[in-house]
Design an enzyme around this catalytic site. Structure first.
Site, mmCIF file in Angstrom:
data_model
loop_
_atom_site.group_PDB
_atom_site.id
_atom_site.type_symbol
_atom_site.label_atom_id
_atom_site.label_comp_id
_atom_site.label_asym_id
_atom_site.label_seq_id
_atom_site.Cartn_x
_atom_site.Cartn_y
_atom_site.Cartn_z
ATOM 1 N N GLU A 136 0.840 -1.203 0.000
ATOM 2 C CA GLU A 136 0.000 0.000 0.000
ATOM 3 C C GLU A 136 0.879 1.258 0.000
ATOM 4 O O GLU A 136 0.628 2.212 -0.745
ATOM 5 C CB GLU A 136 -0.922 0.014 1.232
ATOM 6 C CG GLU A 136 -1.825 1.245 1.260
ATOM 7 C CD GLU A 136 -2.800 1.295 2.431
ATOM 8 O OE1 GLU A 136 -2.794 0.340 3.255
ATOM 9 O OE2 GLU A 136 -3.555 2.276 2.531
ATOM 10 N N HIS A 147 0.931 28.019 -13.468
ATOM 11 C CA HIS A 147 -0.274 28.175 -14.280
ATOM 12 C C HIS A 147 -0.999 29.497 -13.993
ATOM 13 O O HIS A 147 -1.965 29.829 -14.682
ATOM 14 C CB HIS A 147 -1.246 27.017 -14.031
ATOM 15 C CG HIS A 147 -0.949 25.779 -14.831
ATOM 16 N ND1 HIS A 147 0.100 24.945 -14.552
ATOM 17 C CD2 HIS A 147 -1.568 25.235 -15.903
ATOM 18 C CE1 HIS A 147 0.104 23.939 -15.405
ATOM 19 N NE2 HIS A 147 -0.881 24.089 -16.237
ATOM 20 N N GLY A 198 -3.565 32.184 -12.566
ATOM 21 C CA GLY A 198 -4.977 32.082 -12.182
ATOM 22 C C GLY A 198 -5.648 30.838 -12.727
ATOM 23 O O GLY A 198 -6.499 30.231 -12.064
#
Ligand SMILES: Cc1cc2nc3c(=O)[nH]c(=O)nc-3n(C[C@H](O)[C@H](O)[C@H](O)COP(=O)(O)OP(=O)(O)OC[C@H]3O[C@@H](n4cnc5c(N)ncnc54)[C@H](O)[C@@H]3O)c2cc1C
Length: 379
Positions: free
Chosen positions: A242, A338, A340
């Site tokens: 896991e 990136h 806004g």
């Protein structure tokens, strides 16, 4: 070292990429809004052999090992999928391994085979409202009554708990908090077993998460996995897989975000020049790429050692923390680059930013990993 690339593994990558492109990407936004992935997706993934990767054919799997499972996880995310999708579609990766390891044919026929065929959904319930890090402190109790156990207690934050047909449940078979744990498979529909709230979350929106309640739930002794009081060991043994899966989700998310940010910085111009032409931006992208690649190489190295049967508990904990740290750094930087647009639901990077936050919490928190590492150092 890196996971050896074979023609079969290249084929597996192509299969995964084609699956994500055709069966996931057109619908992922809808599933994020719906709060779950459809059952039909499990069947589709099973039909092409993807759901059973990492499970032996003798229990209904498709064969392959831990490294193949890692490649599938990596490719799902790098193809535009998400760690939330992995959590939802591959929950059986945490719900089934204890049953497979027990070699109990009854449990394998009733739960493992149908799940790998995509017709059943399973979940794993360890965490309780009183705490998740302290596994030995579990308070959900199972009292023996003839050929049944009577289970009382509650679980929370259970992935796929809303949709699951059965739950591999950690219970205490002595007094609450005694650490005498067993694993019972409890079926949905058993009187006294109810699924409470569907929990709303920061990320992993396409993965349903539930609270479960057990009031005098009668569970056949035949649904116990392995001998009584071996649950703690069984849980700890499966944690390696896991944790490596979560580590893989972390570095693959980072790799995907490097790709998205690089593309954006090439296309986006400010003050008359592409962002990527500025040294500050180029160096930021270089650092993001370096951290993602270093995490990938280390996780692969540790996974190879786990697959080879080496006892590398400390290294697994370090791999998870290294990959999560790389991911946290990269998703934040990718969103910032990136501007806004990065803050909008329309931006893929926004989803990764939200989804990434759970990776340092689930499967053992960063702090618990540090405890394991410190113990490994003899501290
Ligand atoms: C979206 C999601 C999906 C999940 N899916 C599942 C699932 O399918 N099955 C399941 O069983 N569980 C699941 N979990 C639960 C998850 O494994 C637990 O949240 C996690 O193990 C932490 O347990 P906790 O939330 O009870 O925090 P706590 O154990 O209460 O810890 C709280 C804080 O204290 C810190 N802390 C605790 N002990 C120590 C210590 N000794 N030293 C220093 N710091 C410490 C922790 O690191 C953490 O920061 C999920 C959780 C989420 C949010």
């Amino acid at each position: 070292m890196t996971i050896v690339d074979t023609p079969e593994r290249r084929q597996l990558r192509e299969l995964t990429r084609a699956f994500v492109t055709k069966e996931v990407l057109p619908y992922l936004d809808d599933w994020e809004r719906a709060g779950e992935v459809p059952r039909s997706l499990h069947e589709t993934a099973a039909k092409i052999g993807l759901l059973g990767i990492g499970f032996p054919e003798s229990v209904g799997g498709s064969g392959g090992d831990l490294l193949d499972s890692i490649l599938v996880t990596e490719e799902v995310i790098r193809s535009g999928g998400s760690s939330g999708l992995i959590a939802a579609l591959f929950t059986h990766g945490i719900a089934l391994p204890h049953m497979v390891a027990s070699r109990d044919d009854g449990l394998i026929d009733r739960y493992v085979r149908p799940t790998l065929a995509g017709t059943m959904i399973g979940a794993l319930a360890i965490t309780e409202p009183d705490g998740g890090s302290d596994v030995a402190g579990i308070r959900t109790c199972a009292r023996r009554d003839g050929d049944h156990y009577v289970v009382n207690g509650s679980k929370t934050y259970i992935t796929s708990g809303v949709r699951s047909d059965f739950v591999t449940t950690a219970v205490c078979t002595d007094f609450p908090g005694s650490g005498s744990l067993s694993l019972l498979v409890i079926e949905k529909g058993t009187p006294g077993f109810t699924v409470g709230r569907r929990l709303e979350k920061l990320g992993w929106h396409c993965s349903d998460t539930a609270e479960l309640s057990f009031v005098d739930v009668r569970v056949p002794v035949a649904n116990r996995i392995g001998p009584e009081d071996t649950g703690f060991l069984a849980i700890m043994q499966q944690f390696a897989t896991e944790r490596l899966s979560l580590a893989t989700q972390a570095y693959a998310t980072a790799q995907r975000c490097v790709e998205l940010a690089t593309r954006w910085c090439r296309d986006r111009s400010t003050f008359g020049r592409p962002l990527a032409s500025r040294q500050l931006v180029r160096h930021r992208l270089a650092e993001m790429h370096t951290r993602a690649e270093a995490a990938r190489a280390y996780v692969h190295d540790v996974a190879e050692r786990v697959a080879a049967g080496e006892p590398v508990v400390t290294e697994v904990a370090m791999a998870k923390n290294v990959a999560v740290a790389a991911c946290d750094f990269v998703v934040d930087a990718a969103l910032q680059l990136h501007g806004g647009f990065g803050y909008l639901r329309d931006a893929e990077v926004e989803r990764h930013y939200r989804d990434a936050r759970i990776l340092g919490i689930g499967g053992g928190t960063t702090e618990i990993m540090n405890e394991i590492i410190a113990k490994g150092m003899g501290l």
